[in-house]
Design a protein around this motif. Sequence first.
Motif, PDB file in Angstrom:
ATOM      1  N   VAL A  98       0.867  -1.183   0.000  1.00  0.00           N
ATOM      2  CA  VAL A  98       0.000   0.000   0.000  1.00  0.00           C
ATOM      3  C   VAL A  98       0.904   1.234   0.000  1.00  0.00           C
ATOM      4  N   LEU A  99       0.661   2.147  -0.924  1.00  0.00           N
ATOM      5  CA  LEU A  99       1.447   3.377  -0.954  1.00  0.00           C
ATOM      6  C   LEU A  99       1.316   4.124   0.373  1.00  0.00           C
ATOM      7  N   LYS A 100       2.454   4.528   0.903  1.00  0.00           N
ATOM      8  CA  LYS A 100       2.472   5.129   2.225  1.00  0.00           C
ATOM      9  C   LYS A 100       1.680   6.436   2.277  1.00  0.00           C
ATOM     10  N   TYR A 101       1.807   7.253   1.245  1.00  0.00           N
ATOM     11  CA  TYR A 101       1.191   8.576   1.294  1.00  0.00           C
ATOM     12  C   TYR A 101      -0.074   8.645   0.439  1.00  0.00           C
ATOM     13  N   LYS A 102      -0.956   7.687   0.659  1.00  0.00           N
ATOM     14  CA  LYS A 102      -2.305   7.744   0.092  1.00  0.00           C
ATOM     15  C   LYS A 102      -3.137   8.752   0.859  1.00  0.00           C
ATOM     16  N   PRO A 103      -4.238   9.252   0.265  1.00  0.00           N
ATOM     17  CA  PRO A 103      -5.198  10.027   1.072  1.00  0.00           C
ATOM     18  C   PRO A 103      -5.668   9.188   2.260  1.00  0.00           C
ATOM     19  N   LEU A 104      -5.802   9.815   3.411  1.00  0.00           N
ATOM     20  CA  LEU A 104      -6.135   9.071   4.622  1.00  0.00           C
ATOM     21  C   LEU A 104      -7.458   8.322   4.493  1.00  0.00           C
ATOM     22  N   SER A 105      -8.422   8.911   3.800  1.00  0.00           N
ATOM     23  CA  SER A 105      -9.719   8.234   3.631  1.00  0.00           C
ATOM     24  C   SER A 105      -9.552   6.929   2.849  1.00  0.00           C
ATOM     25  N   GLU A 106      -8.662   6.921   1.850  1.00  0.00           N
ATOM     26  CA  GLU A 106      -8.426   5.703   1.066  1.00  0.00           C
ATOM     27  C   GLU A 106      -7.708   4.648   1.908  1.00  0.00           C
ATOM     28  N   LEU A 107      -6.731   5.084   2.712  1.00  0.00           N
ATOM     29  CA  LEU A 107      -6.005   4.138   3.556  1.00  0.00           C
ATOM     30  C   LEU A 107      -6.938   3.479   4.571  1.00  0.00           C
ATOM     31  N   VAL A 108      -7.791   4.279   5.197  1.00  0.00           N
ATOM     32  CA  VAL A 108      -8.750   3.722   6.156  1.00  0.00           C
ATOM     33  C   VAL A 108      -9.701   2.754   5.457  1.00  0.00           C
ATOM     34  N   GLY A 109     -10.144   3.098   4.251  1.00  0.00           N
ATOM     35  CA  GLY A 109     -11.022   2.204   3.494  1.00  0.00           C
ATOM     36  C   GLY A 109     -10.364   0.864   3.208  1.00  0.00           C
ATOM     37  N   ILE A 110      -9.064   0.884   2.860  1.00  0.00           N
ATOM     38  CA  ILE A 110      -8.334  -0.366   2.591  1.00  0.00           C
ATOM     39  C   ILE A 110      -8.232  -1.205   3.874  1.00  0.00           C
ATOM     40  N   ILE A 111      -7.979  -0.558   4.995  1.00  0.00           N
ATOM     41  CA  ILE A 111      -7.894  -1.284   6.271  1.00  0.00           C
ATOM     42  C   ILE A 111      -9.213  -1.978   6.587  1.00  0.00           C
ATOM     43  N   LEU A 112     -10.322  -1.247   6.458  1.00  0.00           N
ATOM     44  CA  LEU A 112     -11.632  -1.826   6.769  1.00  0.00           C
ATOM     45  C   LEU A 112     -11.994  -2.956   5.809  1.00  0.00           C
ATOM     46  N   GLU A 113     -11.663  -2.802   4.527  1.00  0.00           N
ATOM     47  CA  GLU A 113     -11.957  -3.852   3.556  1.00  0.00           C
ATOM     48  C   GLU A 113     -11.121  -5.095   3.844  1.00  0.00           C
ATOM     49  N   THR A 114      -9.877  -4.925   4.241  1.00  0.00           N
ATOM     50  CA  THR A 114      -9.022  -6.066   4.582  1.00  0.00           C
ATOM     51  C   THR A 114      -9.598  -6.825   5.778  1.00  0.00           C
ATOM     52  N   ALA A 115     -10.057  -6.078   6.784  1.00  0.00           N
ATOM     53  CA  ALA A 115     -10.666  -6.720   7.953  1.00  0.00           C
ATOM     54  C   ALA A 115     -11.946  -7.449   7.579  1.00  0.00           C
ATOM     55  N   ARG A 116     -12.749  -6.846   6.699  1.00  0.00           N
ATOM     56  CA  ARG A 116     -14.005  -7.486   6.272  1.00  0.00           C
ATOM     57  C   ARG A 116     -13.726  -8.799   5.548  1.00  0.00           C
ATOM     58  N   GLN A 117     -12.742  -8.804   4.643  1.00  0.00           N
ATOM     59  CA  GLN A 117     -12.415 -10.023   3.907  1.00  0.00           C
ATOM     60  C   GLN A 117     -11.932 -11.115   4.850  1.00  0.00           C
ATOM     61  N   ARG A 118     -11.158 -10.739   5.866  1.00  0.00           N
ATOM     62  CA  ARG A 118     -10.695 -11.724   6.842  1.00  0.00           C
ATOM     63  C   ARG A 118     -11.863 -12.310   7.613  1.00  0.00           C
ATOM     64  N   SER A 119     -12.809 -11.450   8.025  1.00  0.00           N
ATOM     65  CA  SER A 119     -13.972 -11.916   8.765  1.00  0.00           C
ATOM     66  C   SER A 119     -14.814 -12.852   7.917  1.00  0.00           C
ATOM     67  N   ASN A 120     -15.027 -12.510   6.646  1.00  0.00           N
ATOM     68  CA  ASN A 120     -15.819 -13.360   5.755  1.00  0.00           C
ATOM     69  C   ASN A 120     -15.144 -14.701   5.529  1.00  0.00           C
ATOM     70  N   GLY A 121     -13.813 -14.694   5.474  1.00  0.00           N
ATOM     71  CA  GLY A 121     -13.089 -15.944   5.310  1.00  0.00           C
ATOM     72  C   GLY A 121     -13.302 -16.886   6.471  1.00  0.00           C
ATOM     73  N   ARG A 122     -13.374 -16.324   7.700  1.00  0.00           N
ATOM     74  CA  ARG A 122     -13.651 -17.141   8.881  1.00  0.00           C
ATOM     75  C   ARG A 122     -15.050 -17.715   8.821  1.00  0.00           C
ATOM     76  N   LYS A 123     -16.014 -16.888   8.398  1.00  0.00           N
ATOM     77  CA  LYS A 123     -17.401 -17.358   8.353  1.00  0.00           C
ATOM     78  C   LYS A 123     -17.554 -18.509   7.379  1.00  0.00           C
ATOM     79  N   SER A 124     -16.809 -18.448   6.241  1.00  0.00           N
ATOM     80  CA  SER A 124     -16.979 -19.488   5.238  1.00  0.00           C
ATOM     81  C   SER A 124     -16.542 -20.844   5.768  1.00  0.00           C
ATOM     82  N   VAL A 125     -15.583 -20.851   6.713  1.00  0.00           N
ATOM     83  CA  VAL A 125     -15.161 -22.109   7.322  1.00  0.00           C
ATOM     84  C   VAL A 125     -16.260 -22.667   8.214  1.00  0.00           C
TER      85      VAL A 125
END
Length: 388
Positions: A98-125
């Motif tokens: 992830v580019l270090k100097y992204k707009p903060l709103s984009e960086l936060v969005g990437i963090i939340l999406e990464t967490a969501r994908q991890r959570s969904n992966g657990r549910k699928s198990v």
Amino acid sequence: MSILVPVKVVLAVEGRDYIEPLLNYVHGSEYARRLRITAFSQPEAFHQYMMETSGMKRPDVVVGEMPFLNLWTAREDADIPCLVLHEGEQVSEYGQPVLKYKPLSELVGIILETARQRSNGRKSVNSREGGMIIGMVAASGGLGKTTAALNMSKQLGNEGYSVFYLNLETVDSSSLFTGSDSSSGVQGEGLSRLLYDLKSEGNEDTSLSLASYCVRRPEIQADTFQPVYNRKELTDMTCDEAKELIRTIAESGQYDVVIVDCDSEHGERAQAVLEASHKLIWLLADDLMSMHKCGLWLDVLETTQPEGLEAMICKTSFVVNRYMGTMINSLPRDFMELNGALPYIPSWKQMQHRELLLSSPIYQREIRHLCRELLDMESAAQSTLAWS
């Protein structure tokens, strides 16, 4: 990621001139309740934290630079997604670049999406078949667990769902609402017989018909068991036996919803409800003692089964009962969020007719809202599974 639990992020970046603007942005935005960020500017402090962290403190996402992540030697085995901050250099071996100097709103969005994908992966198990299991829990007695469970049963039954109400209390208080005999005139063989049959050698049939064991209770629009009179059958029940019983009912193919009511004390049956339920309703009272006991029970769970506690919180709705219109006491832990309120009904204090406990229009209205939220959450989860 469930709204019940904020996303826990570890940020590891050399230089507070990067950390402070990001923290200030999150704290002043709508993300303040959705993110919990622990930041490090010293690699050794980050390394020490990651070596010692487990349970509820275990992060959902790590965001950091290569010098920090290089010290985290256990990152490949930790099952924690890493976002690697870079300025154009090759960093893919450490995680998702992830580019270090992204707009903060984009960086936060990437963090939340990464967490969501991890959570969904657990549910699928842990995807499931059969009826939805709703567990009713509380950290102390007398909070109205059975009243809420039976009103929920009646509401779901009235809306066309096939419901089973399972009471695993040592002393079955639901008989106040339903009586102890079958209003339909058909005497079920009961829970005692079902427990015996489940223990019989070679009985591996999880699709057995429950009709001969249970009775129909029109007043709660559900099937249930006659109260068990030999209480030793319940007190001797192990966690595994209780889970087998709950899942046998849910997987019988005969019920859309199974509502499980249990003792407030943390024992074998209570543990089974925590583990087997797809959704949990955790009842609270707006008083100091109730909140204190809730916090103590969560502490015990975090100490004895930290990974299980995280999974449990993700499926829990915290609901205050006997709500008076405003909350005086704070929830005992910062990861908790109040998800509903059931009203205080003054007339119940001097009631002489038990059927009134199941017919308060105000209480039924809030129970209906709670039921619909639970079923909407379930539908959303199943839709996510279908697309994941």
